[in-house]
Motif scaffolding. Structure first.
Motif, short mmCIF file in Angstrom:
data_model
loop_
_atom_site.label_atom_id
_atom_site.label_comp_id
_atom_site.label_asym_id
_atom_site.label_seq_id
_atom_site.Cartn_x
_atom_site.Cartn_y
_atom_site.Cartn_z
N VAL A 146 1.00 -1.26 0.00
CA VAL A 146 -0.06 0.07 0.13
C VAL A 146 0.80 1.08 -0.11
O VAL A 146 0.25 2.34 0.03
N VAL A 169 -2.69 5.08 1.44
CA VAL A 169 -3.56 4.10 0.65
C VAL A 169 -4.37 4.89 -0.33
O VAL A 169 -4.74 4.31 -1.31
N GLU A 201 -9.33 3.19 3.55
CA GLU A 201 -9.40 1.63 4.10
C GLU A 201 -10.92 1.24 4.33
O GLU A 201 -11.35 0.03 4.21
N ALA A 231 -11.48 -4.07 -1.33
CA ALA A 231 -10.42 -4.05 -0.78
C ALA A 231 -9.75 -5.40 -0.92
O ALA A 231 -8.43 -5.49 -0.95
N TYR A 262 -4.10 -2.55 0.06
CA TYR A 262 -4.83 -2.46 1.14
C TYR A 262 -4.53 -3.26 2.32
O TYR A 262 -4.86 -3.21 3.29
#
Length: 223
Positions: free
Chosen positions: A8, A149, A163, A172, A181
């Motif tokens: 990420v 991210v 997230e 994700a 992620y």
């Protein structure tokens, strides 16, 4: 391209300038279409200090499942023709905007490539690392921002929100998104889960990391 690798965490950018046709870089990893494609990022876990579940720092914090053999490389790069001289440890220079910079320890490949480039250590966090090829302005540049991210160039609480949103819309764990992620590098079948939220919090607060990353922007690459 300019997007977040690394796992990420790696922001990568790539630029090539043509002197002769064979000197232009035509492809490099991470791939331009999706820098998060699982297995294609140039470094597995640049902050990790080993490959066991008893880690003391890095994205893979203590208690993270084993992720297998640890590797800083290779970086894969292909040219539009045969560069002269061919890439080798002595004619690929690595420079960093700050911090301890890796060196090239090995290069394999021939002709236009692909060449596989191994580095001595991790790309330093929060900065830009440039690989310059001899006798040509063609170069690779990677920006590395732990915890970023959402790809905005800085790690902060907005990355927690990103997230959460991707966990809620179930994207994700899409194969192409897991490298982005899966912040704690777990190996479970659906390996992106709420523990990755905790790992982002740890990165922001400097727990089991090289530094506190909250609000830290990634350095711009030199033109």
């Amino acid at each position: 391209f300019d997007g977040t690798q690394g796992n990420v965490n790696i922001l990568g950018s790539f630029s090539g300038t043509v002197i002769q046709a064979g000197y232009a870089i035509v492809s490099a990893n991470p791939p331009a279409d999706n820098p998060y494609l699982a297995g294609m990022q140039p470094f597995i876990d640049p902050l990790q200090t080993g490959n066991t579940n008893a880690l003391t720092q890095g994205i893979g914090a203590a208690g993270t499942p084993d992720e297998g053999p640890y590797s800083y490389a290779p970086i894969s790069v292909t040219f539009g023709g045969t560069p002269m001289p061919a890439p080798s440890p002595s004619n690929v220079t690595v420079s960093c905007t700050r911090g301890v910079c890796p060196t090239v320890t090995g290069v394999t490949g021939a002709g236009a490539g692909p060449y596989m480039i191994s580095l001595s250590q991790a790309i330093p966090p929060s900065q830009c690392t440039t690989l310059q090829f001899a006798a040509t302005p063609a170069r690779l540049q990677y920006r590395y921002a732990p915890g970023d991210v959402n790809q905005d160039g800085v790690a902060n609480t907005q990355d927690l929100l990103e997230e959460v949103q991707r966990l809620n819309d179930l994207t994700a764990n899409d194969p192409a998104n897991r490298a982005r992620y899966n912040v704690n590098r777990s190996l479970a079948p659906d390996n992106v889960n709420t523990t990755d939220l905790l790992r982002i919090v740890q990165l922001l607060n400097g727990v089991n990391t090289t530094q506190v990353f909250n609000g830290v922007p990634v350095a711009a690459c030199p033109p």
